[in-house]
Design an enzyme around this catalytic site. Sequence first.
Site, PDB file in Angstrom:
ATOM      1  N   ASP A 210       0.822  -1.207   0.000  1.00 57.76           N
ATOM      2  CA  ASP A 210       0.000   0.000   0.000  1.00 57.76           C
ATOM      3  C   ASP A 210       0.858   1.260   0.000  1.00 57.76           C
ATOM      4  OD1 ASP A 210      -2.879   1.020   0.551  1.00 57.76           O
ATOM      5  OD2 ASP A 210      -1.668   2.089   2.031  1.00 57.76           O
ATOM      6  N   GLU A 260       1.690  -0.471  -4.987  1.00 56.83           N
ATOM      7  CA  GLU A 260       0.782   0.625  -5.314  1.00 56.83           C
ATOM      8  C   GLU A 260       1.647   1.877  -5.435  1.00 56.83           C
ATOM      9  OE1 GLU A 260      -3.143   3.084  -3.814  1.00 56.83           O
ATOM     10  OE2 GLU A 260      -1.602   2.519  -2.393  1.00 56.83           O
TER      11      GLU A 260
HETATM   12  C1  GLC Z   1      -4.145   3.171  -0.572  1.00 54.06           C
HETATM   13  C2  GLC Z   1      -5.396   2.340  -0.471  1.00 54.06           C
HETATM   14  C3  GLC Z   1      -6.503   3.215   0.020  1.00 54.06           C
HETATM   15  C4  GLC Z   1      -6.139   3.752   1.383  1.00 54.06           C
HETATM   16  C5  GLC Z   1      -4.780   4.461   1.354  1.00 54.06           C
HETATM   17  C6  GLC Z   1      -4.236   4.670   2.729  1.00 54.06           C
HETATM   18  O1  GLC Z   1      -4.240   4.149  -1.531  1.00 54.06           O
HETATM   19  O2  GLC Z   1      -5.684   1.742  -1.702  1.00 54.06           O
HETATM   20  O3  GLC Z   1      -7.733   2.542   0.076  1.00 54.06           O
HETATM   21  O4  GLC Z   1      -7.108   4.668   1.814  1.00 54.06           O
HETATM   22  O5  GLC Z   1      -3.812   3.703   0.667  1.00 54.06           O
HETATM   23  O6  GLC Z   1      -3.815   3.466   3.292  1.00 54.06           O
END
Ligand code: GLC
Length: 567
Positions: A210, A260
Amino acid sequence: MEGSPPAPGDTLWWRDAVIYQVYVRSFADGDGDGTGDLAGVRARLPHLVELGVDALWFTPWYLSPLADGGYDVADYRTIDPAFGTLAEAEKLIAEARALGLRTIIDIVPNHVSDRHIWFRAALAAGPGRPERALFHFRAGRGEHGEVPPNDWVSEFGGPAWTRLDDGEWYLHLFAPEQPDLNWAHPSVRREHEEVLRFWFERGVAGVRIDSAALLAKDPALPDFTAGRDPHPYVDLDELHTIYRSWRAIADTYGAVFVGEVWLPDTERFVRYLRPDELHTAFNFSFLACPWDAGRMRAAIEATLAEHAPVGAPATWVLCNHDVTRTVTRYGREESGFDFAAKEFGTPTDHGLGTRRARAAALLSLALPGSVYLYQGEELGLPEAEIPLDRIEDPMHARSGGTDPGRDGCRVPLPWTADAPYSGFGSATEPWLPQPEFWPAYAADRQTADPGSMLTLYREALRLRRTVPGFGDGPMHWRESVPGVLSFARPGTGDGSGTGDGSGTGDGSGPEDDFGPGDGSGTELVCVVNFSAEPAPLPPYTEVLLTSGPLVAGRLPRDTAVWLRAAP
Ligand code: GLC
């Protein structure tokens, strides 16, 4: 239900896998309490086997106060009681594996929940104490320390700092319930390495990281100045050291990472995909791309060109738990995605959006690399409108109520048209209300309908699995009329396939050729019509699949086809 365990020697499965994202809270409710859970997932594994995906990515299932849907983790070694137990997670991983489905979990290294034992200890310890060094605590500016330590803004809106009663401020790039960890501290690194091992020991095949580009911060925590290079907290160089150490751990288990990584600079983006770092990262430029032939072609070309030098496979993502659902996005005048542009009441043509989403499914499944499917995408669910007093996503409240938030794509799934709450499994109303029209999208109804989105996905995934040439390997563009994209995956027909796992070519071939073909057999051709006019098809030997009916042998607007053709 078919499904059999993956072959043990299949170490390159991730290069062309179809990975299904399970948002546990909204997938299926096994105990009837209104919240999805692991029992619900276990009961619905047959759906995922029949759909034909290769792996499941579970959004965070750990102990969490759910201030941000579980992305506020209080304890990585405990499953949230609303979802089940650790023993049940172990069972689920094993059962899925026996059915041929690998498990990918979600790790959130940038921050923890404010209920995490470390943060509670830091609060109790007080200013200046070593417990606070695991986070970013600072004195404020201004005469009485009443001004935040710097001007950083939370990703969810508002200041990225919250002040405590003892006068200190702490940093949170997301909600105040998500304090950022200090990645310069050795304990933070050690703990995450142990968490990785903990889950790899339990049979997890991969980890989604994440907010992977945000962990490291400039220790001076300077004000943000637009254009300043390096940025004080996005994409800092020391991240690569962290991910190299993670990679070494993953390699001992044969596990893989997907990052991500939202970065506009593609040269910086692919640095995370070097051979000793992350295996893959989400392709957000494809997701955000409007429904337009030229823009799509450019996004695809850029993706393949960027990935080629590092030998990493591309990923193709149309949707996830953070963005407006595909059917809704493509049914709008502005069909691209931008967090900043989200607003209430955008006019949407769901019929148009559905046609395009069907075509986009065939497009993304024919491209070289792996594909992510977000739960409900296979049902063609549109974004739901959530009554204002039921919105839970912090993005909504922190925007001052102007941003609709992300709950519209997180509504509990419809399984059975004639059952209460569309068969989600709840005895009381689910945590988010389902729209009235939900039963029409139920999985059971779509199973019986040859023209449904579910039938299309099942058939597309079956072909992608069985016809050589899909997945990892080369592609090249074919000539087409304006507004139409046509590309080929060579090497079908002789049964040899094309993926040798070594990457997608060296980029030295002809300009529009991404990797070497073997020049034999037939080609698999994907044609997508983005234009308003029906398009002629190239010569072909067989139509494998269409996203909508051909009309007088032509490909109507917003429709895609898979053909077998001579090279
Ligand atoms: C990422 C996740 C999202 C979350 C954020 C903070 O972007 O996909 O859902 O709110 O991280 O952890």
